[in-house]
Enzyme design. Structure first.
Site: not given
Ligand code: SF4
Length: 369
Positions: A60, A141, A159
């Protein structure tokens, strides 16, 4: 399946969504369509194959400003260098920066390193979305993505991809990066969320954004959301969505780097710990004294774009008159005399790595020995 044709502009509440039961049915149809599409079309990405909190977290952070194709080999390499969060926490910042090279946006690596130290000290990864949010470098996010994928917590991750898909799906005219628009997008994402499979669901929406609902050429024919999407097959709408606030104009930065050499060595400087390219190694910005021979420009000026900055960089080559003068210049300016190989093994700004081979070629073998 029911076809939804009404627009939502006239009936937006504060969140811009979920005014009525039609919204709920439409969201439910979208959720089911996303679920079955993802089961058939999910890409076999390495962090999905044997999921772990460490691997999910790394992926991520790495993919925030990096393409998936670039991220995959870096993700493998980073985990070979730092197999566990303890290894990452105990590594030096220079080693972490070096392992990050090629991914750019080094602030992410610094914050990742700081977060690893917090996790290592705590003795365990955070176990909730709220706890992930407390870590350095983790915004809403990322916390939602990690908590849903790694912990199965039902939180919707939003996102840029999700913003685009949701804004088009609801033909939402508000800027998605302003508070009211962001709230509306979050309401849509929350309404879509599959509470039994939150991780898969969040990845499904992002995957639709990445593979199908692309910025310039959405493939509505292949999109699972097409039956419920307000912008499907409507170029007038999708081409204008998502709406964004006007961008700040990039400021110009005329940067001069002085390549000061002596018999195969060069002066390198570690940049300050705050500001642009913090703690990365580059050439001095200060010219050496008049006793150094100016050997001319090494390259045509190089243009490089950073967020809000348009850099034009000029590389001047200087040859030191003696070893003593060379070492004195390095010392007086807080730099270090290094071989080119040593310099190459440091973490350097992308602007420098992208022209590194051109610099060496311009210097010639004679100068590098
Ligand atoms: S139907 Fe078209 S515009 Fe709507 S979400 Fe899918 S690809 Fe995007």
């Amino acid at each position: 399946m029911q076809k939804y044709t009404h627009t939502f502009e006239n009936e937006m509440n504060d969140a811009g969504f979920l005014q009525n039961s039609t919204d709920e049915h439409r969201a439910s149809d979208a959720r089911n369509a996303l679920r079955s599409w993802y089961l058939r079309h999910a890409r076999p990405l390495p962090w999905r194959e044997k999921p772990s909190l460490y691997g999910t977290w790394l992926s991520e952070i790495m993919l925030q400003q990096t393409r998936v194709d670039t991220g995959i080999p870096k993700w493998h390499a980073f985990q070979s260098t730092f197999p566990t969060v303890a290894d990452l926490a105990q590594a030096s910042e220079d080693d972490v920066m070096k392992a990050w090279e090629g991914l750019g946006y080094y602030r992410r690596a610094r914050l990742l390193h700081r977060a690893a130290k917090v996790i290592h000290e705590a003795g365990a990864f955070p176990s909730t979305h709220a706890d992930w949010l407390e870590l350095p470098g983790i915004g809403p996010y990322t916390a939602a993505a990690i908590a849903s994928i790694g912990l199965g917590e039902p939180v919707a991750a939003v996102d840029g991809n999700v913003q685009r898909v949701a804004a088009r799906w609801n033909a939402m005219p508000l800027p998605v990066d302003a508070p009211q628009g962001a709230k509306a997008i979050q309401a849509i994402a929350d309404a879509w969320l599959h509470h039994d499979h939150p991780g898969d669901h969040n990845q499904a929406v992002m995957e639709v954004g990445a593979l199908v609902c692309s910025p310039k050429r959405p493939q509505c024919d292949a999109c699972p959301l097409s039956p419920t999407c307000q912008s499907a097959h409507n170029e007038d709408l999708w081409s204008q969505l998502p709406v964004k606030k006007p961008k700040k104009k990039a400021t110009a930065w005329e940067l001069t780097w002085h390549v000061v050499t002596h018999k195969g060595s060069v002066v390198a400087m570690k940049r300050p710990s705050e500001g642009v390219w913090a703690n990365l190694w580059a050439f001095p910005e200060l010219a050496p004294p008049a006793s150094f021979a100016h050997a001319g420009l090494l390259l045509e000026p190089v243009t490089h774009i950073l967020t809000h900055k348009r850099i034009t960089c000029t590389f001047h080559h200087w040859q030191a008159p003696s070893l003593g003068a060379f070492q004195a210049f390095a010392k007086e300016n807080g730099g270090q005399a290094m071989t080119w190989t040593q310099f190459q093994s440091t973490a350097r700004p992308r602007l420098l790595t992208k022209v590194w081979d051109d610099i060496l070629a311009a210097l010639g073998e004679e100068e590098l020995r």
